[in-house]
Design a protein around this motif. Sequence first.
Motif, short mmCIF file in Angstrom:
data_model
loop_
_atom_site.label_atom_id
_atom_site.label_comp_id
_atom_site.label_asym_id
_atom_site.label_seq_id
_atom_site.Cartn_x
_atom_site.Cartn_y
_atom_site.Cartn_z
N THR A 29 35.72 46.87 59.19
CA THR A 29 35.03 45.63 58.89
C THR A 29 35.89 44.45 59.30
OG1 THR A 29 33.97 44.30 57.15
CG2 THR A 29 35.93 45.54 56.53
N LYS A 30 35.23 43.33 59.64
CA LYS A 30 35.95 42.09 59.88
C LYS A 30 36.04 41.24 58.62
CE LYS A 30 35.18 41.58 64.84
NZ LYS A 30 34.64 40.72 65.93
N LYS A 31 35.26 41.60 57.62
CA LYS A 31 35.32 40.90 56.34
C LYS A 31 36.53 41.36 55.55
CE LYS A 31 30.29 40.43 56.03
NZ LYS A 31 29.08 40.73 55.20
N TRP A 32 36.84 40.63 54.47
CA TRP A 32 37.91 41.04 53.56
C TRP A 32 37.31 41.04 52.16
CZ3 TRP A 32 43.33 38.33 52.72
CH2 TRP A 32 44.15 39.21 52.02
N PRO A 33 36.71 42.17 51.75
CA PRO A 33 36.07 42.21 50.43
C PRO A 33 37.06 41.94 49.30
CG PRO A 33 35.41 44.08 51.79
CD PRO A 33 36.54 43.41 52.50
N VAL A 34 36.56 41.34 48.24
CA VAL A 34 37.37 41.06 47.05
C VAL A 34 37.14 42.16 46.04
CG1 VAL A 34 37.78 39.48 45.14
CG2 VAL A 34 37.32 38.57 47.43
N LEU A 35 38.20 42.87 45.69
CA LEU A 35 38.11 43.95 44.71
C LEU A 35 39.30 43.84 43.75
CD1 LEU A 35 37.16 46.86 47.12
CD2 LEU A 35 35.69 45.87 45.37
N SER A 36 39.03 43.62 42.49
CA SER A 36 40.08 43.54 41.47
C SER A 36 39.48 43.98 40.15
CB SER A 36 40.61 42.10 41.31
OG SER A 36 41.14 41.60 42.50
N TYR A 37 40.28 44.66 39.35
CA TYR A 37 39.86 44.98 37.99
C TYR A 37 40.02 43.76 37.09
CZ TYR A 37 39.69 47.22 33.41
OH TYR A 37 39.36 47.57 32.14
N GLU A 38 41.13 43.04 37.29
CA GLU A 38 41.42 41.89 36.45
C GLU A 38 40.64 40.67 36.90
OE1 GLU A 38 45.71 43.09 37.76
OE2 GLU A 38 43.73 43.28 38.66
N ARG A 39 40.48 39.74 36.00
CA ARG A 39 39.94 38.44 36.36
C ARG A 39 40.99 37.69 37.18
NH1 ARG A 39 37.72 34.87 31.53
NH2 ARG A 39 36.22 36.61 31.56
N THR A 40 40.55 37.00 38.23
CA THR A 40 41.49 36.23 39.05
C THR A 40 42.14 35.14 38.21
OG1 THR A 40 40.22 36.63 41.07
CG2 THR A 40 41.71 34.74 41.08
#
Length: 202
Positions: A29-40
């Motif tokens: 993919t050219k995208k950069w998906p956001v994946l986190s368990y914690e809140r930013t």
Amino acid sequence: MNLFGKKSNAPMEKRPDGLDRLPPGQYLTKKWPVLSYERTPSGIPNDWKLKINGLVEQPLELSWDEFLALPRTTMTSDFHCVTTWSRYDNTWEGVHIREILQRVKPLPEAHFVMAHSWTGYTTNLPLQNLDDEDVMIVLKHDGQPLEPDHGGPVRLLVPKLYAYKSAKWLDGLEFMERDRPGFWEQRGYHNRANPWKEERYW
């Protein structure tokens, strides 16, 4: 594979070590998906320090300004997520891990490292995976300050392993004699996280 994860007739690219550039089970993919368990987090803590401790000759604590004063390097590497996406040719700017290691001098009995985030996240890895030519503590991605959702302003980067080993919002490295599992490793993610062996889950 093409950018949508479908098979392509183009020949598979190879890495210098002979492995396929795209690990098995991954799509590009050219995208950069956001994946986190914690809140930013809303921002870096005012009292942030990079704490390097455990089995080292010279434990170290660096303030934000002291950390920013360390020599910088820029490198390009691919990035692989355990959720099956890969993104090629990311340009990273930050502090090479060996700038840290040469200052703290890990002891001979240090075989593992726990990375700590100020959110409470942890992830473990062998010292030999940390002490590698492409491992950095990064501040910029593709020429821009690292966005908070992607671990900004400072995260670990260990590009040869799945991205959960590249701890976001980094504030510490603990050197250990024996391994112990981090946050996701306690919850079923693989302890080693080698993308070319598809070490996703236990």
